[in-house]
Design an enzyme around this catalytic site. Structure first.
Site, PDB file in Angstrom:
ATOM      1  N   GLU A   1       1.104  -1.319  -0.066  1.00 60.57           N
ATOM      2  CA  GLU A   1       0.008  -0.039   0.074  1.00 60.57           C
ATOM      3  C   GLU A   1       0.865   1.213   0.228  1.00 60.57           C
ATOM      4  O   GLU A   1       0.421   2.173  -0.531  1.00 60.57           O
ATOM      5  CB  GLU A   1      -1.003  -0.158   1.176  1.00 60.57           C
ATOM      6  CG  GLU A   1      -1.726  -1.308   1.123  1.00 60.57           C
ATOM      7  CD  GLU A   1      -2.680  -1.350  -0.229  1.00 60.57           C
ATOM      8  OE1 GLU A   1      -2.854  -0.508  -0.950  1.00 60.57           O
ATOM      9  OE2 GLU A   1      -3.007  -2.804  -0.550  1.00 60.57           O
TER      10      GLU A   1
ATOM     11  N   GLU B   1      -0.475  -0.379  -9.813  1.00 60.49           N
ATOM     12  CA  GLU B   1      -0.318  -1.686  -9.271  1.00 60.49           C
ATOM     13  C   GLU B   1       1.220  -1.881  -9.564  1.00 60.49           C
ATOM     14  O   GLU B   1       1.684  -2.600  -8.755  1.00 60.49           O
ATOM     15  CB  GLU B   1      -1.008  -2.900  -9.981  1.00 60.49           C
ATOM     16  CG  GLU B   1      -0.979  -4.156  -9.418  1.00 60.49           C
ATOM     17  CD  GLU B   1      -1.577  -4.014  -7.662  1.00 60.49           C
ATOM     18  OE1 GLU B   1      -2.128  -3.031  -7.200  1.00 60.49           O
ATOM     19  OE2 GLU B   1      -1.266  -5.195  -7.239  1.00 60.49           O
TER      20      GLU B   1
HETATM   21 ZN    ZN Z   1      -2.672  -3.152  -5.219  1.00 57.14          ZN
END
Ligand code: ZN
Length: 493
Positions: free
Chosen positions: A263, A292
């Site tokens: 995160e 991502e």
């Molecule tokens: Zn992620």
């Protein structure tokens, strides 16, 4: 005011509404008492309506037309914003309100039906709902418009500029090569017992260590914080307010640590966006696959490396004295253990992409035609066996495990694997541009890597599509082989 200033003021107002939604959404996941859920739902749907009305108003359309007519030099903040606003307006305006409401009603009902079906492992209970969701999603793709294939319209929402044929080609290259890695990587991992690091790791000590590492990576705690939720996430509530969440297991400090590093990777991207254009296209994230890539890069390439544990194990042992008995190599081996399993969210780094490839293939067949919902469990289980060698015991551990289809999130899954591929390719390019990078990383100096990411990825917002950003940062569009090289070096050594 010029037409651009007027339009910019409208979208800044829309950004304020969105950020209020984000505050309420964050609070809902972290602190909201159960009985407050219904009122929170009313607040959020009122804000969603206000946002949609503002973005699709005739004045917005007229403002975009006027800005396009005025024209701006290519590659400026203004041209990035106008192009992004055109896209956002078109996407919002192509879906009639009646359709959006029907989809929203269906997805909130579907989420409950799915949860019950998964609990009972009863696909028949979910089937009529999924049939309705697939049919509405096909309609949505047709309303949004597409050329080569219907699935492109869905993909484009999460990964602007990506095409199904390109992703299919990448995944066709990846699938057999990752599948071939699983056996040998599992064998090597078996040398490290699964319970090697078993012990008691108090939550307060985990919080202190996680924060120390996230801070060293460059996460600014004066403009963010970490809280606790069941499902970890990262969200930005404003240009100087990035929230991370994680969950704790007192028997396993690695799960919260890697949750936070993942995160924090998303958070570093958010903190690196252009603050004065925050939430406008020039100050917004490029795509989910690029987002991502940032989380996977910090979590796996940096946090999952032996160099990381060489540097951090002495500090970890201050927080968790029992770790003093282990070498950095042992902790790194425990952290990267490979062991194929049924549930995507618990999957190791090698098998994870096989879970994603399976979902991408199935979604394609459901949306473009070739697979009926009634045949889904059989198709899922057969392909899962081909990819992993495992036999799915029940649908709860098969096609019922994920919530995404219940909120009509078709087109979303593949961004996870694109993130992995992009992370490996970006790391390779960063090493190429800075031959001293690995010695900085070995001594716990993360600023050179963060600065490289800031200038190649974060600062550009939505200036380029994801394929363009990858080409500009690395010289090539997203490829599969750099990720395969990385996996082989890490898991077969
Ligand atoms: Zn992620």
């Amino acid at each position: 005011m010029t037409p651009y200033e007027e339009l910019s003021a409208r979208f800044r107002e829309a950004a304020r509404i969105k950020s209020i939604q984000a505050v309420l959404g964050w609070d809902q996941e972290t602190f909201l008492p159960d009985k407050a859920a219904a009122w929170r739902g009313e607040q959020l749907s009122w804000l969603a309506g206000a946002h949609h009305r503002l973005v699709t108003a005739p004045e917005t359309a007229a403002g975009i037309d006027a800005c396009e007519a005025a024209g701006f030099a290519a590659d400026t903040v203004e041209s990035t914003n106008v192009r992004g606003w055109r896209r956002d307006y078109d996407l919002a305006a192509k879906l009639p309100s009646a359709f959006v409401e029907e989809l929203s009603r269906t997805t909130s009902e579907a989420t409950h039906v799915w949860a019950e079906a998964r609990r009972r492992s009863d696909f028949a209970h979910y089937r009529p709902m999924l049939e309705k969701l697939v049919s509405l999603t096909r309609q949505k793709a047709d309303l949004l418009g597409w050329e080569a294939c219907r699935y492109d319209a869905l993909l484009d929402e999460y990964e602007p500029g990506a095409r199904t044929t390109d992703i299919s080609a990448l995944f066709a290259e990846l699938a057999p090569q990752i599948a071939a890695l699983v056996g040998p990587a599992t064998e090597i991992s078996a040398r490290t017992p699964a319970d090697l690091l078993a012990g008691h790791y108090p939550i307060a000590a985990q919080q202190a260590f996680n924060r120390e590492v996230a801070e060293a990576f460059g996460f600014d705690f004066f403009a963010g914080r970490i809280d606790t939720t069941t499902h970890p996430f990262c969200t930005s509530l404003g240009p100087e307010d990035t929230r991370l969440t994680t969950r704790y297991d007192e028997g396993d400090f690695l799960s919260s640590l890697y949750g936070v590093l993942h995160e924090a990777g998303h958070g570093l991207y958010e903190q690196g966006l252009n603050k004065s254009e925050w939430s406008l296209p020039a100050g917004d994230a490029c795509s989910l696959g690029i987002h991502e890539s940032q989380s996977r890069l910090w979590e796996n390439h940096i946090g999952g490396s032996e160099a990381f544990w060489n540097h951090w194990l002495p500090r970890a042992a201050v927080h968790f004295p029992g770790l003093a008995a282990f070498t950095p190599q042992q902790v790194a081996a425990a952290a990267r253990r490979v062991s194929p399993s049924f549930i995507r969210v618990d999957a190791d780094e090698v098998t994870y992409d096989l879970h994603i490839i399976l979902r991408f293939e199935i979604e394609n067949l459901l949306i473009n035609g070739g697979l009926e919902v009634k045949d889904l469990p059989e198709a899922w289980n057969a392909r899962f066996r081909e990819l992993t060698g495992l036999t799915v015991p029940d649908d709860a551990r098969g096609c019922l495990q994920d919530i995404h289809w219940s909120f009509a999130g078709f087109g979303y899954f593949c961004t996870y694997t694109l993130g992995n591929l992009n992370a490996s390719q970006l790391m390779r390019a960063a090493r190429r541009d800075d031959p001293g990078l690995d010695s900085s990383l070995a001594s716990g100096q993360y600023a050179p890597l963060l600065n490289w990411l800031r200038s190649r990825v974060h600062a550009h917002g939505r200036r380029w599509s994801a394929p363009e950003l990858m080409r500009n940062a690395t010289g090539e569009p997203t490829r599969a082989d750099y990720h395969l090289e990385y996996l082989r070096a890490k898991f077969l050594a």
